[in-house]
Design a protein around this motif. Structure first.
Motif, PDB file in Angstrom:
ATOM      1  N   THR A 155       0.771  -1.173  -0.011  1.00  0.00           N
ATOM      2  CA  THR A 155      -0.018  -0.183   0.039  1.00  0.00           C
ATOM      3  C   THR A 155       0.844   1.291   0.132  1.00  0.00           C
ATOM      4  O   THR A 155       0.278   2.357  -0.124  1.00  0.00           O
ATOM      5  CB  THR A 155      -0.859   0.050   1.062  1.00  0.00           C
ATOM      6  OG1 THR A 155      -0.236   0.431   2.502  1.00  0.00           O
ATOM      7  CG2 THR A 155      -1.808  -1.278   1.339  1.00  0.00           C
ATOM      8  N   ARG A 190      -9.128   3.355   3.185  1.00  0.00           N
ATOM      9  CA  ARG A 190      -8.107   3.906   3.546  1.00  0.00           C
ATOM     10  C   ARG A 190      -7.746   4.054   4.954  1.00  0.00           C
ATOM     11  O   ARG A 190      -7.189   3.885   5.790  1.00  0.00           O
ATOM     12  CB  ARG A 190      -7.527   5.138   2.744  1.00  0.00           C
ATOM     13  CG  ARG A 190      -7.528   5.297   1.271  1.00  0.00           C
ATOM     14  CD  ARG A 190      -7.465   6.532   0.722  1.00  0.00           C
ATOM     15  NE  ARG A 190      -7.061   6.371  -0.692  1.00  0.00           N
ATOM     16  CZ  ARG A 190      -7.340   7.341  -1.482  1.00  0.00           C
ATOM     17  NH1 ARG A 190      -8.167   8.177  -1.149  1.00  0.00           N
ATOM     18  NH2 ARG A 190      -7.032   7.306  -2.973  1.00  0.00           N
ATOM     19  N   TYR A 242      -3.354   5.604  -1.509  1.00  0.00           N
ATOM     20  CA  TYR A 242      -3.384   4.438  -1.930  1.00  0.00           C
ATOM     21  C   TYR A 242      -4.682   4.039  -2.464  1.00  0.00           C
ATOM     22  O   TYR A 242      -5.675   4.458  -1.856  1.00  0.00           O
ATOM     23  CB  TYR A 242      -3.362   3.665  -0.646  1.00  0.00           C
ATOM     24  CG  TYR A 242      -3.457   2.045  -0.839  1.00  0.00           C
ATOM     25  CD1 TYR A 242      -2.584   1.305  -1.999  1.00  0.00           C
ATOM     26  CD2 TYR A 242      -4.585   1.270  -0.194  1.00  0.00           C
ATOM     27  CE1 TYR A 242      -2.833  -0.054  -2.142  1.00  0.00           C
ATOM     28  CE2 TYR A 242      -4.714   0.011  -0.531  1.00  0.00           C
ATOM     29  CZ  TYR A 242      -3.837  -0.789  -1.423  1.00  0.00           C
ATOM     30  OH  TYR A 242      -4.024  -2.007  -1.732  1.00  0.00           O
TER      31      TYR A 242
END
Length: 279
Positions: free
Chosen positions: A46, A163, A189
């Motif tokens: 990530t 997230r 991400y």
């Protein structure tokens, strides 16, 4: 194959030279800075190459820092596929004329680094792994990434919730001012790899085949499973160990002073360069 330059304004991380290296399915974005013995940096799951800013800025006065965005992350357009990542490393190393080089891998990136050292021992001068996992030494359920929940949220287009879930996980906790480096990465991400997580198995038996000198770094406060891996690498492959106090999984961000000094000294000990003084 060729190495295409890209816009620096669009990809700034630590002020280096940027390029896109063609690989099957797309390209790997790579940034280089400094001169000297090459040091390849592989980020964790990530994340992207920005997680190495404290290392790049401290070490570029004596090493050639090479940091890439792994498949499915950052500015790399190549689709996620861990089974292709060692080939990606070989492609960019050849394009950049790296020859032999030190490899530093963080978390999932450590798995890739170990596999590369196993498959291409002639290219690796030193192997440094941070919070490394092994396939046959799994962690506790509460310590493992919540991949299924994250994938469900991403599938429902609840990206902000996805997230937030990951940023709250124990593996992503940092102390002090380390959040200034981590938060922008976590906020970017996109979960491109959540639907295509090809496995890359690395076992204790595999690690017995690593011929490069190994430094296994852990944060004192990270999950016990990562400490078990470090002890296994010490027992099986003769690894040196460093446990950084007061840190979690991302100890390179929390205590870059200790981390950078250890990195510089270990690389220098195995390539003949002068480690000098870490800024």
């Amino acid at each position: 194959m060729y190495c295409a330059r890209v816009s620096e304004a669009a990809t700034a991380a630590f002020g280096g030279t940027f390029s896109d290296v063609p690989v099957p399915g797309g390209a790997i974005r790579v940034e280089t800075l400094g001169h000297g013995w090459p040091v390849l940096l592989l980020h964790g799951w990530t994340l992207d190459r920005r997680v190495w800013i404290p290392q790049a800025l401290a070490l570029a006065d004596r090493y050639r820092i090479v940091a890439l965005d792994r498949r499915g992350n950052g500015g790399s357009s190549a689709p996620p596929d861990m089974t292709r990542e060692t080939d990606d490393i070989l492609a960019l190393a050849d394009q950049l004329n790296l020859g032999r080089f030190a490899v530093v891998g963080m978390s999932q990136g450590a798995r890739v680094a170990m596999r590369f050292a196993i498959d291409h021992p002639e290219r690796v001068s030193a192997l440094i792994v941070q919070g490394a996992p092994l396939s046959d030494l799994p962690g506790e359920a509460e310590d493992e990434p919540p991949v299924a929940r994250m994938a469900a949220l991403a599938g429902a287009r609840k990206i902000a919730e996805m997230r937030e879930l990951w940023r709250d996980h124990p593996l992503m906790q940092v102390s002090g001012d380390a959040a200034k480096w981590l938060d922008p990465i976590a906020a970017d991400y996109a979960g491109r790899d959540l639907g295509a997580r090809a496995a890359l198995d690395v076992t204790q038996a595999d690690c017995a085949r690593i011929s490069a000198p190994i430094l296994a770094i852990t944060g004192a406060n990270e999950p016990a499973s990562r400490h078990r891996v470090a002890r296994a690498l010490e027992r099986i492959a003769g690894a040196e160990r460093l446990d950084i106090p007061g840190c979690g999984h991302l100890c390179n961000l929390e205590r870059p002073d200790i981390y950078n000094a250890a990195l510089a000294a270990f690389i220098a000990a195995h390539d003949g360069s002068n480690s000098g003084t870490v800024r």
